[in-house]
Scaffold this motif. Structure first.
Motif, PDB file in Angstrom:
ATOM      1  N   PRO A 179       0.802  -1.225   0.000  1.00 21.99           N
ATOM      2  CA  PRO A 179       0.000   0.000   0.000  1.00 21.99           C
ATOM      3  C   PRO A 179       0.838   1.279   0.000  1.00 21.99           C
ATOM      4  N   THR A 180       2.110   1.194   0.417  1.00 21.53           N
ATOM      5  CA  THR A 180       2.932   2.405   0.520  1.00 21.53           C
ATOM      6  C   THR A 180       4.215   2.337  -0.307  1.00 21.53           C
ATOM      7  N   THR A 181       4.406   1.311  -1.148  1.00 21.64           N
ATOM      8  CA  THR A 181       5.649   1.183  -1.922  1.00 21.64           C
ATOM      9  C   THR A 181       5.346   0.835  -3.375  1.00 21.64           C
ATOM     10  N   TRP A 182       6.247   1.301  -4.247  1.00 19.41           N
ATOM     11  CA  TRP A 182       6.158   1.025  -5.683  1.00 19.41           C
ATOM     12  C   TRP A 182       7.547   0.651  -6.202  1.00 19.41           C
ATOM     13  N   LEU A 183       7.583  -0.225  -7.228  1.00 22.57           N
ATOM     14  CA  LEU A 183       8.826  -0.615  -7.871  1.00 22.57           C
ATOM     15  C   LEU A 183       8.780  -0.168  -9.331  1.00 22.57           C
ATOM     16  N   ILE A 184       9.837   0.527  -9.762  1.00 22.77           N
ATOM     17  CA  ILE A 184       9.898   1.061 -11.125  1.00 22.77           C
ATOM     18  C   ILE A 184      11.261   0.731 -11.724  1.00 22.77           C
ATOM     19  N   ALA A 185      11.274   0.312 -12.990  1.00 25.46           N
ATOM     20  CA  ALA A 185      12.516   0.055 -13.722  1.00 25.46           C
ATOM     21  C   ALA A 185      12.326   0.501 -15.165  1.00 25.46           C
ATOM     22  N   THR A 186      13.376   1.026 -15.756  1.00 32.14           N
ATOM     23  CA  THR A 186      13.342   1.498 -17.147  1.00 32.14           C
ATOM     24  C   THR A 186      14.550   0.953 -17.899  1.00 32.14           C
ATOM     25  N   SER A 187      14.480   1.008 -19.241  1.00 28.27           N
ATOM     26  CA  SER A 187      15.585   0.549 -20.076  1.00 28.27           C
ATOM     27  C   SER A 187      16.449   1.732 -20.509  1.00 28.27           C
ATOM     28  N   LYS A 188      17.541   1.418 -21.200  1.00 26.78           N
ATOM     29  CA  LYS A 188      18.485   2.461 -21.610  1.00 26.78           C
ATOM     30  C   LYS A 188      17.894   3.432 -22.629  1.00 26.78           C
ATOM     31  N   HIS A 189      16.786   3.073 -23.249  1.00 23.29           N
ATOM     32  CA  HIS A 189      16.166   3.939 -24.258  1.00 23.29           C
ATOM     33  C   HIS A 189      15.134   4.893 -23.654  1.00 23.29           C
ATOM     34  N   GLN A 190      15.002   4.907 -22.347  1.00 28.39           N
ATOM     35  CA  GLN A 190      13.994   5.739 -21.705  1.00 28.39           C
ATOM     36  C   GLN A 190      14.329   7.223 -21.851  1.00 28.39           C
ATOM     37  N   PRO A 191      13.447   8.010 -22.501  1.00 28.01           N
ATOM     38  CA  PRO A 191      13.667   9.465 -22.550  1.00 28.01           C
ATOM     39  C   PRO A 191      13.238  10.111 -21.237  1.00 28.01           C
ATOM     40  N   ASP A 336       5.708  30.883  -7.233  1.00 31.60           N
ATOM     41  CA  ASP A 336       4.254  30.753  -7.193  1.00 31.60           C
ATOM     42  C   ASP A 336       3.856  29.281  -7.154  1.00 31.60           C
ATOM     43  N   GLY A 337       2.936  28.951  -6.233  1.00 36.11           N
ATOM     44  CA  GLY A 337       2.477  27.579  -6.096  1.00 36.11           C
ATOM     45  C   GLY A 337       3.252  26.763  -5.091  1.00 36.11           C
ATOM     46  N   LEU A 338       4.375  27.322  -4.584  1.00 33.26           N
ATOM     47  CA  LEU A 338       5.221  26.581  -3.651  1.00 33.26           C
ATOM     48  C   LEU A 338       5.196  27.145  -2.238  1.00 33.26           C
ATOM     49  N   MET A 339       4.485  28.226  -2.020  1.00 31.41           N
ATOM     50  CA  MET A 339       4.493  28.893  -0.723  1.00 31.41           C
ATOM     51  C   MET A 339       3.227  28.598   0.087  1.00 31.41           C
ATOM     52  N   GLY A 340       2.731  27.394  -0.061  1.00 33.23           N
ATOM     53  CA  GLY A 340       1.583  26.966   0.724  1.00 33.23           C
ATOM     54  C   GLY A 340       0.243  27.254   0.110  1.00 33.23           C
ATOM     55  N   GLU A 341       0.230  27.892  -1.068  1.00 40.35           N
ATOM     56  CA  GLU A 341      -1.047  28.271  -1.669  1.00 40.35           C
ATOM     57  C   GLU A 341      -1.537  27.306  -2.734  1.00 40.35           C
ATOM     58  N   GLY A 342      -0.752  26.241  -3.046  1.00 42.36           N
ATOM     59  CA  GLY A 342      -1.150  25.306  -4.087  1.00 42.36           C
ATOM     60  C   GLY A 342      -0.972  23.858  -3.665  1.00 42.36           C
ATOM     61  N   ASP A 343      -1.752  22.956  -4.286  1.00 49.46           N
ATOM     62  CA  ASP A 343      -1.598  21.524  -4.030  1.00 49.46           C
ATOM     63  C   ASP A 343      -0.295  21.032  -4.651  1.00 49.46           C
ATOM     64  N   LEU A 344       0.397  20.129  -3.954  1.00 56.33           N
ATOM     65  CA  LEU A 344       1.676  19.606  -4.429  1.00 56.33           C
ATOM     66  C   LEU A 344       1.671  18.086  -4.388  1.00 56.33           C
ATOM     67  N   TYR A 345       2.199  17.473  -5.468  1.00 53.51           N
ATOM     68  CA  TYR A 345       2.197  16.027  -5.670  1.00 53.51           C
ATOM     69  C   TYR A 345       3.643  15.500  -5.656  1.00 53.51           C
ATOM     70  N   PRO A 346       3.879  14.329  -5.087  1.00 48.10           N
ATOM     71  CA  PRO A 346       5.195  13.703  -5.241  1.00 48.10           C
ATOM     72  C   PRO A 346       5.505  13.488  -6.719  1.00 48.10           C
ATOM     73  N   ALA A 347       6.782  13.707  -7.084  1.00 46.39           N
ATOM     74  CA  ALA A 347       7.191  13.618  -8.487  1.00 46.39           C
ATOM     75  C   ALA A 347       8.540  12.918  -8.571  1.00 46.39           C
ATOM     76  N   ILE A 348       8.647  11.948  -9.490  1.00 47.73           N
ATOM     77  CA  ILE A 348       9.899  11.221  -9.729  1.00 47.73           C
ATOM     78  C   ILE A 348      10.199  11.273 -11.216  1.00 47.73           C
ATOM     79  N   GLY A 349      11.338  11.829 -11.568  1.00 48.68           N
ATOM     80  CA  GLY A 349      11.763  11.896 -12.957  1.00 48.68           C
ATOM     81  C   GLY A 349      12.791  10.828 -13.272  1.00 48.68           C
ATOM     82  N   VAL A 350      12.782  10.328 -14.515  1.00 49.59           N
ATOM     83  CA  VAL A 350      13.711   9.272 -14.920  1.00 49.59           C
ATOM     84  C   VAL A 350      14.226   9.542 -16.329  1.00 49.59           C
ATOM     85  N   PHE A 351      15.411   9.009 -16.615  1.00 49.85           N
ATOM     86  CA  PHE A 351      15.930   8.919 -17.989  1.00 49.85           C
ATOM     87  C   PHE A 351      16.993   7.835 -18.005  1.00 49.85           C
ATOM     88  N   GLY A 352      17.078   7.109 -19.121  1.00 45.73           N
ATOM     89  CA  GLY A 352      18.028   6.001 -19.210  1.00 45.73           C
ATOM     90  C   GLY A 352      17.582   4.795 -18.398  1.00 45.73           C
TER      91      GLY A 352
END
Length: 369
Positions: A179-191, A336-352
């Motif tokens: 319920p609280t964990t995710w597994l992610i894997a990508t290949s070398k062609h991932q943009p 703007d959007g980071l000083m408590g006035e906006g909703d914020l979502y966890p974000a994970i970026g990947v490449f390769g």
């Protein structure tokens, strides 16, 4: 040659009759030639007047006797007062440059914005398309969640969303393992691509310290299993929705990110970020959090103060934190959007080619909350 012969002929003709008193024909020389023989125009005798005035013994031009006035400054009027100089209790006006200060006591210098990353850089075309995309898709207006949704977010029961379309073709593994964990894997062609949660971790309508009168901290972390090479990497942070799906967190409006390939932090900065921590390593846990609290102004409640921080192996350090609204280069897009006035979502970026586990709630190793 004809002109010089003509002039010479005129002079020859004029000298045959030098006694003419008047200028009678073009063949005569000009009057100035004839006047040189007249008596009233003969040179005066003796030296020119200027030579007569150089007699140094002439009383009218002799210098005054004695030394010049500047030699008389030894008079009593110019002597220093007797005795030692008066005591001065003031400190010397200049710092003694021969004394080397202890630089270890000084605060660290501020991080400077960079134009490029020393490791990997997206193209200008990618950034330009993302700016246009953001202009067409404004940030969502915050809305209050239901009580159940708010409880799930606080417990870390959060669903991740994969990037759309062609961006997910190189994702080899994407599944929820608890319920609280995710597994992610990508290949070398991932943009470049970004994973966002389906619900925010910070709801401005219910979590703002201006409403609750208490601080709010959000946090999640990843455990890095594999980074295949130097052209592969992971970035973690937070972002408002919608966000360009082919861009990493921290590059655009209402987002922050710490990038694992160069260790730099980004706050709405599409350039090269600011030096911050060392690069992520395999078999390491790295977390990112944000804290929202009320900043008092003149003893009264003022605005929300936001800071961000990073953990390594569940350990925090004051060197790994910063205030979101600190002074930055003018080219970044603001906070703007980071000083408590906006909703914020966890974000994970990947490449390769990378593999990692995402952890929320009680599964994280940091217990600072």
């Amino acid at each position: 040659m004809g002109l010089f012969k003509s002039l010479k002929g005129k002079v020859d003709v004029g000298t045959d009759n030098p006694s003419h008193d008047q200028y009678t024909s073009p063949s005569d020389p000009p009057p100035s030639h004839r006047r040189r023989e007249k008596e009233e125009y003969t040179n005066p005798t003796g030296p020119p007047p200027s030579h007569r005035n150089q007699n140094k013994h002439d009383d009218g031009f002799a210098p005054p006797p004695g030394p010049p006035p500047t030699h008389h400054r030894q008079d009593d009027d110019f002597l220093p007062p007797p005795g030692p100089p008066p005591k001065n209790d003031n400190p010397p006006p200049y710092h003694d440059w021969t004394v080397i200060p202890d630089t270890s006591l000084l605060p660290p210098p501020p991080a400077l914005p960079q134009d490029y990353s020393p490791t990997n850089n997206a193209s200008y075309d990618s950034a330009e398309r993302a700016h246009e995309w953001c202009a067409r898709n404004p940030v969502y207006t915050p809305s209050p969640p239901s009580h159940e949704i708010h409880l799930l977010a606080n417990a870390g029961h959060i669903t991740l969303e994969s990037p759309p379309g062609p961006l997910k073709k190189s994702i080899s593994t994407f599944r929820q393992t608890s319920p609280t964990t995710w597994l992610i894997a990508t290949s070398k062609h991932q943009p470049d691509a970004i994973f966002l949660s389906s619900i925010p971790m910070y709801f401005a309508c219910v979590d703002s310290p201006l409403l609750t009168e208490r601080p709010k901290t959000i946090y999640f972390e990843i455990h890095v299993r594999r980074i295949q090479n130097d052209t592969s990497g992971i970035a973690i942070g937070y972002a408002a929705k919608p966000y360009p799906p082919w861009r990493l967190p921290g590059w655009h409006r209402a987002s922050i990110g710490v990038h694992g390939d160069d260790g730099r932090r980004f706050v709405n900065d599409p350039w090269g970020g600011q030096e911050f921590v060392s690069a992520f390593r395999e078999n390491e846990s790295v977390g990112v959090g944000m804290k929202f609290e009320v900043e008092e102004v003149g003893g009264a409640r003022g605005k929300v103060k936001t800071s961000a921080f990073v953990t390594r192996e569940g350990r925090s350090d004051e060197r790994w934190s910063w205030d979101i609204d600190e002074e930055r280069d003018e080219r970044v897009e603001g906070v703007d959007g980071l000083m408590g006035e906006g909703d914020l979502y966890p974000a994970i970026g990947v490449f390769g080619a990378v593999e990692f586990e995402v952890k929320f709630g009680d599964s994280v190793s940091w217990r600072g909350r």
